[in-house]
Scaffold this active site. Structure first.
Site, PDB file in Angstrom:
ATOM      1  N   GLY A   9       5.479 -75.109 -21.549  1.00  0.00           N
ATOM      2  CA  GLY A   9       6.542 -76.113 -21.627  1.00  0.00           C
ATOM      3  C   GLY A   9       7.074 -76.211 -23.037  1.00  0.00           C
ATOM      4  O   GLY A   9       7.013 -75.252 -23.815  1.00  0.00           O
ATOM      5  N   SER A  10       7.560 -77.384 -23.368  1.00  0.00           N
ATOM      6  CA  SER A  10       8.217 -77.565 -24.670  1.00  0.00           C
ATOM      7  C   SER A  10       7.196 -77.724 -25.799  1.00  0.00           C
ATOM      8  O   SER A  10       6.054 -78.135 -25.569  1.00  0.00           O
ATOM      9  CB  SER A  10       9.099 -78.809 -24.610  1.00  0.00           C
ATOM     10  OG  SER A  10       8.280 -79.942 -24.396  1.00  0.00           O
ATOM     11  N   ASN A  11       7.647 -77.467 -27.016  1.00  0.00           N
ATOM     12  CA  ASN A  11       6.775 -77.652 -28.183  1.00  0.00           C
ATOM     13  C   ASN A  11       6.383 -79.100 -28.365  1.00  0.00           C
ATOM     14  O   ASN A  11       5.247 -79.410 -28.738  1.00  0.00           O
ATOM     15  CB  ASN A  11       7.487 -77.155 -29.440  1.00  0.00           C
ATOM     16  CG  ASN A  11       7.489 -75.657 -29.489  1.00  0.00           C
ATOM     17  OD1 ASN A  11       8.068 -75.018 -28.617  1.00  0.00           O
ATOM     18  ND2 ASN A  11       6.819 -75.080 -30.455  1.00  0.00           N
TER      19      ASN A  11
ATOM     20  N   VAL B  51       5.955 -81.539 -26.169  1.00  0.00           N
ATOM     21  CA  VAL B  51       4.878 -81.981 -25.268  1.00  0.00           C
ATOM     22  C   VAL B  51       3.599 -81.176 -25.531  1.00  0.00           C
ATOM     23  O   VAL B  51       2.503 -81.727 -25.597  1.00  0.00           O
ATOM     24  CB  VAL B  51       5.324 -81.840 -23.790  1.00  0.00           C
ATOM     25  CG1 VAL B  51       4.166 -82.122 -22.848  1.00  0.00           C
ATOM     26  CG2 VAL B  51       6.486 -82.776 -23.496  1.00  0.00           C
ATOM     27  N   GLY B  52       3.771 -79.864 -25.710  1.00  0.00           N
ATOM     28  CA  GLY B  52       2.606 -78.996 -25.883  1.00  0.00           C
ATOM     29  C   GLY B  52       1.766 -79.372 -27.093  1.00  0.00           C
ATOM     30  O   GLY B  52       0.531 -79.437 -27.014  1.00  0.00           O
TER      31      GLY B  52
ATOM     32  N   GLU C  27       1.967 -72.123 -24.061  1.00  0.00           N
ATOM     33  CA  GLU C  27       3.120 -71.218 -24.187  1.00  0.00           C
ATOM     34  C   GLU C  27       4.348 -72.099 -24.269  1.00  0.00           C
ATOM     35  O   GLU C  27       4.627 -72.865 -23.337  1.00  0.00           O
ATOM     36  CB  GLU C  27       3.209 -70.265 -22.991  1.00  0.00           C
ATOM     37  CG  GLU C  27       2.193 -69.145 -23.028  1.00  0.00           C
ATOM     38  CD  GLU C  27       2.335 -68.208 -24.216  1.00  0.00           C
ATOM     39  OE1 GLU C  27       3.409 -68.182 -24.856  1.00  0.00           O
ATOM     40  OE2 GLU C  27       1.352 -67.518 -24.543  1.00  0.00           O
TER      41      GLU C  27
ATOM     42  N   GLU D 135      15.856 -73.952 -30.212  1.00  0.00           N
ATOM     43  CA  GLU D 135      15.989 -73.514 -28.826  1.00  0.00           C
ATOM     44  C   GLU D 135      16.997 -74.418 -28.108  1.00  0.00           C
ATOM     45  O   GLU D 135      16.921 -75.636 -28.226  1.00  0.00           O
ATOM     46  CB  GLU D 135      14.633 -73.606 -28.123  1.00  0.00           C
ATOM     47  CG  GLU D 135      14.666 -73.096 -26.699  1.00  0.00           C
ATOM     48  CD  GLU D 135      13.322 -73.221 -25.991  1.00  0.00           C
ATOM     49  OE1 GLU D 135      12.742 -74.320 -26.009  1.00  0.00           O
ATOM     50  OE2 GLU D 135      12.864 -72.226 -25.411  1.00  0.00           O
TER      51      GLU D 135
HETATM   52  P1  NAP Z   1       8.188 -79.975 -20.793  1.00  0.00           P
HETATM   53  O1  NAP Z   1       9.104 -81.116 -20.736  1.00  0.00           O
HETATM   54  O2  NAP Z   1       7.320 -79.826 -21.982  1.00  0.00           O
HETATM   55  O3  NAP Z   1       7.279 -80.075 -19.473  1.00  0.00           O
HETATM   56  C1  NAP Z   1       6.320 -79.096 -19.137  1.00  0.00           C
HETATM   57  C2  NAP Z   1       5.264 -79.731 -18.240  1.00  0.00           C
HETATM   58  O4  NAP Z   1       4.517 -80.684 -19.000  1.00  0.00           O
HETATM   59  C3  NAP Z   1       5.859 -80.524 -17.055  1.00  0.00           C
HETATM   60  O5  NAP Z   1       5.023 -80.367 -15.943  1.00  0.00           O
HETATM   61  C4  NAP Z   1       5.826 -81.946 -17.580  1.00  0.00           C
HETATM   62  O6  NAP Z   1       5.827 -82.927 -16.562  1.00  0.00           O
HETATM   63  C5  NAP Z   1       4.491 -81.931 -18.308  1.00  0.00           C
HETATM   64  N1  NAP Z   1       4.280 -83.022 -19.242  1.00  0.00           N
HETATM   65  C6  NAP Z   1       5.180 -83.886 -19.779  1.00  0.00           C
HETATM   66  N2  NAP Z   1       4.539 -84.773 -20.576  1.00  0.00           N
HETATM   67  C7  NAP Z   1       3.217 -84.467 -20.548  1.00  0.00           C
HETATM   68  C8  NAP Z   1       2.051 -85.016 -21.151  1.00  0.00           C
HETATM   69  N3  NAP Z   1       2.113 -86.073 -21.958  1.00  0.00           N
HETATM   70  N4  NAP Z   1       0.849 -84.459 -20.886  1.00  0.00           N
HETATM   71  C9  NAP Z   1       0.769 -83.389 -20.080  1.00  0.00           C
HETATM   72  N5  NAP Z   1       1.840 -82.817 -19.476  1.00  0.00           N
HETATM   73  C10 NAP Z   1       3.047 -83.354 -19.700  1.00  0.00           C
HETATM   74  O7  NAP Z   1       8.947 -78.575 -20.628  1.00  0.00           O
HETATM   75  P2  NAP Z   1      10.051 -78.185 -19.561  1.00  0.00           P
HETATM   76  O8  NAP Z   1      11.317 -78.875 -19.946  1.00  0.00           O
HETATM   77  O9  NAP Z   1       9.527 -78.359 -18.185  1.00  0.00           O
HETATM   78  O10 NAP Z   1      10.188 -76.613 -19.805  1.00  0.00           O
HETATM   79  C11 NAP Z   1      11.048 -76.047 -20.743  1.00  0.00           C
HETATM   80  C12 NAP Z   1      10.264 -75.534 -21.945  1.00  0.00           C
HETATM   81  O11 NAP Z   1       9.265 -74.637 -21.489  1.00  0.00           O
HETATM   82  C13 NAP Z   1      11.127 -74.722 -22.904  1.00  0.00           C
HETATM   83  O12 NAP Z   1      10.847 -75.105 -24.226  1.00  0.00           O
HETATM   84  C14 NAP Z   1      10.668 -73.286 -22.663  1.00  0.00           C
HETATM   85  O13 NAP Z   1      10.851 -72.418 -23.755  1.00  0.00           O
HETATM   86  C15 NAP Z   1       9.239 -73.485 -22.316  1.00  0.00           C
HETATM   87  N6  NAP Z   1       8.707 -72.333 -21.592  1.00  0.00           N
HETATM   88  C16 NAP Z   1       7.891 -71.461 -22.262  1.00  0.00           C
HETATM   89  C17 NAP Z   1       7.392 -70.336 -21.619  1.00  0.00           C
HETATM   90  C18 NAP Z   1       6.493 -69.368 -22.357  1.00  0.00           C
HETATM   91  O14 NAP Z   1       5.813 -68.588 -21.712  1.00  0.00           O
HETATM   92  N7  NAP Z   1       6.475 -69.394 -23.689  1.00  0.00           N
HETATM   93  C19 NAP Z   1       7.716 -70.101 -20.282  1.00  0.00           C
HETATM   94  C20 NAP Z   1       8.558 -70.996 -19.635  1.00  0.00           C
HETATM   95  C21 NAP Z   1       9.047 -72.118 -20.296  1.00  0.00           C
HETATM   96  P3  NAP Z   1       7.198 -83.564 -16.042  1.00  0.00           P
HETATM   97  O15 NAP Z   1       7.947 -82.474 -15.393  1.00  0.00           O
HETATM   98  O16 NAP Z   1       6.742 -84.603 -15.093  1.00  0.00           O
HETATM   99  O17 NAP Z   1       7.893 -84.100 -17.251  1.00  0.00           O
END
Ligand code: NAP
Length: 499
Positions: free
Chosen positions: A234-236, A238-239, A256, A391
């Site tokens: 996911g995003s940096n 949150v990660g 990732e 990004e």
């Molecule tokens: P995100 O907002 O960080 O969410 C990712 C996951 O984390 C979702 O299931 C989200 O739940 C969950 N989450 C949110 N807050 C959390 C917390 N406090 N504790 C644990 N989990 C939590 O990212 P996204 O918008 O879904 O995805 C886009 C990002 O993913 C981009 O930055 C992209 O570059 C990255 N990405 C990276 C890769 C790689 O392999 N490097 C691959 C694909 C995507 P909710 O949906 O309920 O908010």
């Protein structure tokens, strides 16, 4: 019998082999981002109590699953693969309608997920440690791979089938039980995948699925002391917060995260090949790929023609509902992502970049009910500006010029991220130098920045990735720990140790 959820259908959490209602009694609709009037079922908006119940189930199932011989664990994945193989078009339709990517790309993602399932089914036969020589005589020394315990898998919305598969399959074949939390925006494919695993004979509690906001479900999973490893994509933002939280209890984590992936094009490149690859990388999946091409760095002689070709082709991209045959690019996944795209475009303009095409929301009759942004190209993007650095995760491409290969390489590396990069050139030496010097986890020559294969490690360095790579053997290794074993077969009493 796999089916795409109907609009009014209520789906439930999967806990201990049962589909159960959330303790919150709250649900939210899954909307098609190409047309938000279309609803693909309602999914639980669960809370911490549901996450805890899922961990209870995973913890209870762990001993039995860990003791199941690895080939047998792999066979369950193999049977799920066989079931899903007959449902590719249905899965692709579900993916297209829940996430928005066009049907052909959705089909590609399903096939990639199936490759991963097939690969990890076979890993059941290959889970291995090593035998190594000992300093002592008549002593056999080796390592054993053992599952770490129940794990949490947290996935983003942009690959709603492939990413849940690429985390779940290696975790299960390694002998872990899991709680999977898919992104709230895209839970449909995860549910269909889980249904296939159940039909394939996965024992109750081995995989549990809880939908709901990251802040409540995610935090509860990360904090639960029974969860022994966390795999997050996911995003940096949150990660990294998750990483800090998990560090407090010393648990294994792989992250990732984002990317800002460059394509370097040198003067001697095949122009048409480069333009095609850049367009595919930049606008495929609406730019909503961690591996998307977001920057082009080109040397002087090729910049004008390359820019012209990119703009001409970007203007012709047909944007719309991905279920229509002639559509080439779908919508942003939701209102918030569309706003992010438009904000990045506005910021680029205010920082002096030149808008060459796109740059706006599409709002014709066919686009009115979705979140559509036109394919957008900027040039004159200065190093250090937001568009060069951050990004976007949308269909926005930045073109930068470099004096020569060395400057292009420096610009390519001049970001915090390090996921993937590509170079287009016929110069063998430049290509190899780029392979060596690009600060990324994955590098391509004369290919788009996108893509991954089941048997090849996937992931980034720098601010993109923390921990082990995913997919391949490494993906399963993350879910194990190594135990070192000494077997003394002298049969005599030994009085001294080596050290
Ligand atoms: P995100 O907002 O960080 O969410 C990712 C996951 O984390 C979702 O299931 C989200 O739940 C969950 N989450 C949110 N807050 C959390 C917390 N406090 N504790 C644990 N989990 C939590 O990212 P996204 O918008 O879904 O995805 C886009 C990002 O993913 C981009 O930055 C992209 O570059 C990255 N990405 C990276 C890769 C790689 O392999 N490097 C691959 C694909 C995507 P909710 O949906 O309920 O908010």
């Amino acid at each position: 019998m796999l089916q795409i959820p109907r609009g009014d259908e209520r789906r439930q959490n999967l806990i201990g082999g049962q589909w159960v209602a959330p303790s919150t009694e709250k649900y939210e609709p899954c909307l098609n981002p190409a047309d938000t009037r279309e609803v693909l079922g309602h999914f639980p908006r669960s809370g911490a109590a549901d996450a805890k119940a899922a961990v209870d189930a995973a913890a209870k199932a762990f001993a039995g699953w860990a003791a199941t011989p690895p080939p047998e664990r792999g066979r369950v994945l193999g049977r799920a693969h066989a079931l899903l193989k007959g449902k590719v078009d249905l899965l692709a339709e579900a993916l297209c309608r829940e996430e928005g990517k066009v049907f052909g790309e959705a089909r590609g993602e399903i096939l990639k997920g199936l490759n991963l399932l097939e690969y990890y089914a076979g890993e059941g036969f290959r889970t291995h440690g090593k035998t190594l020589p000992s300093e002592a005589r008549s002593t056999l020394t080796m390592t054993l791979r053992q599952p770490v315990g129940p794990v949490a898998l947290i996935t983003p919305w942009n690959f709603p089938f492939a990413i849940p598969v690429w985390k779940t399959a290696p975790a299960l074949v390694a002998g872990c039980t899991a709680v999977l939390k898919p992104a709230s925006l895209t839970p449909v494919c995860t549910h269909l995948f889980a249904e296939a695993l159940i039909e394939a004979g996965l024992p109750p509690g081995v995989l549990n699925i809880v939908t709901g906001a990251g802040g409540s479900v995610g935090d509860a999973l990360v904090d639960d002391p029974r969860i022994r490893a966390i795999s997050f994509t996911g995003s940096n933002e949150v990660g990294l917060r998750l990483y800090q939280r998990a560090a407090g209890r010393g648990v294994k984590v792989t992250l990732e995260m984002g990317g800002k992936n460059p394509v370097v094009v040198l003067d001697d490149a095949d122009l048409d090949l480069a333009a095609e690859g850049i367009l595919q990388g930049a606008f495929g999946s609406t730019g909503q790929r961690c591996t998307a091409t977001s920057r082009v760095v080109a040397t002087p002689a090729i910049v004008p023609k390359l820019t012209e070709a990119l703009v001409e082709k970007a203007r012709k991209i047909r944007v719309g509902n991905g279920m229509s045959k002639d559509v080439q690019m779908g919508p942003a996944v939701d209102q918030s992502q569309l706003e992010t795209d438009l904000e990045a475009i506005a910021a680029a303009r205010s920082e002096g970049a030149r808008l060459l095409c796109g740059g706006e929301r599409l709002s014709s009759e066919e686009h009115r009910n979705g979140f559509f942004c036109a394919p957008t190209v900027f040039d004159e993007v200065e190093p250090g500006t937001r568009l060069a650095r951050d990004e976007v995760f949308g269909p926005v491409l930045a073109i930068q010029s470099a004096r020569d290969f060395e400057e292009a390489l420096a610009l390519a590396n001049d970001v915090q991220y390090g996921l993937t990069a590509s170079i287009y050139t016929r110069d063998f030496f430049a290509a190899l130098r780029f392979v060596e010097k690009a600060e990324v986890g994955m590098v391509h020559v004369n290919q788009p920045t996108v893509g991954g294969e089941a048997q090849l490690p996937f992931g980034g360095i720098k601010a993109t990735g923390v921990g082990e790579k995913e997919m391949a053997e490494e993906g399963a290794n993350f879910f194990t720990h190594l135990k070192t074993v000494w077997l003394d077969y002298t049969g005599a009493r030994r009085t001294t140790n080596i050290y």
